[in-house]
Design a protein around this motif. Sequence first.
Motif, short mmCIF file in Angstrom:
data_model
loop_
_atom_site.label_atom_id
_atom_site.label_comp_id
_atom_site.label_asym_id
_atom_site.label_seq_id
_atom_site.Cartn_x
_atom_site.Cartn_y
_atom_site.Cartn_z
N UNK A 1 0.85 -1.19 0.00
CA UNK A 1 0.00 0.00 0.00
C UNK A 1 0.89 1.24 0.00
N UNK A 2 0.31 2.41 -0.27
CA UNK A 2 1.12 3.64 -0.32
C UNK A 2 1.83 3.94 1.00
N UNK A 3 1.24 3.57 2.11
CA UNK A 3 1.87 3.83 3.40
C UNK A 3 3.17 3.05 3.55
N UNK A 4 3.22 1.85 3.01
CA UNK A 4 4.43 1.04 3.10
C UNK A 4 5.60 1.73 2.40
N UNK A 5 5.33 2.39 1.28
CA UNK A 5 6.38 3.09 0.56
C UNK A 5 6.91 4.27 1.37
N UNK A 6 6.03 4.98 2.03
CA UNK A 6 6.46 6.10 2.88
C UNK A 6 7.33 5.61 4.03
N UNK A 7 6.87 4.54 4.69
CA UNK A 7 7.64 4.01 5.83
C UNK A 7 8.97 3.41 5.37
N UNK A 8 8.99 2.79 4.19
CA UNK A 8 10.23 2.24 3.66
C UNK A 8 11.25 3.35 3.45
N UNK A 9 10.82 4.48 2.88
CA UNK A 9 11.71 5.60 2.67
C UNK A 9 12.21 6.20 3.97
N UNK A 10 11.33 6.32 4.94
CA UNK A 10 11.72 6.89 6.23
C UNK A 10 12.75 6.00 6.93
N UNK A 11 12.50 4.70 6.94
CA UNK A 11 13.44 3.78 7.60
C UNK A 11 14.76 3.71 6.85
N UNK A 12 14.73 3.83 5.51
CA UNK A 12 15.97 3.84 4.73
C UNK A 12 16.80 5.07 5.07
N UNK A 13 16.14 6.21 5.24
CA UNK A 13 16.88 7.43 5.60
C UNK A 13 17.52 7.30 6.99
N UNK A 14 16.80 6.69 7.92
CA UNK A 14 17.35 6.48 9.26
C UNK A 14 18.54 5.53 9.19
N UNK A 15 18.43 4.46 8.40
CA UNK A 15 19.52 3.50 8.25
C UNK A 15 20.74 4.13 7.60
N UNK A 16 20.52 4.95 6.59
CA UNK A 16 21.65 5.62 5.93
C UNK A 16 22.35 6.56 6.90
N UNK A 17 21.59 7.31 7.66
CA UNK A 17 22.19 8.22 8.64
C UNK A 17 22.95 7.44 9.72
#
Length: 67
Positions: free
Chosen positions: A29-45
């Motif tokens: 769902x669209x929410x999964x894409x938003x959360x995936x991006x947020x968690x990826x940014x946290x992981x990259x940082x």
Amino acid sequence: METRPSTDLPPIATEYNGKDRNAFLFGWNPQAELWNGRLAMIGFLAYLLWDLAGYSVLRDVLHIVGY
């Protein structure tokens, strides 16, 4: 009578499936894409901070390989 600006919160921002875009929903769902991006940014940082602290996985791998 005293007039004050409204303190009502804005309506929930909906996307595609009519649900709250910030809701943590399971599945495709669209929410999964938003959360995936947020968690990826946290992981990259987190990795960037880890690397700046001197613990670099990439540097260690290149050292083992011989570069």
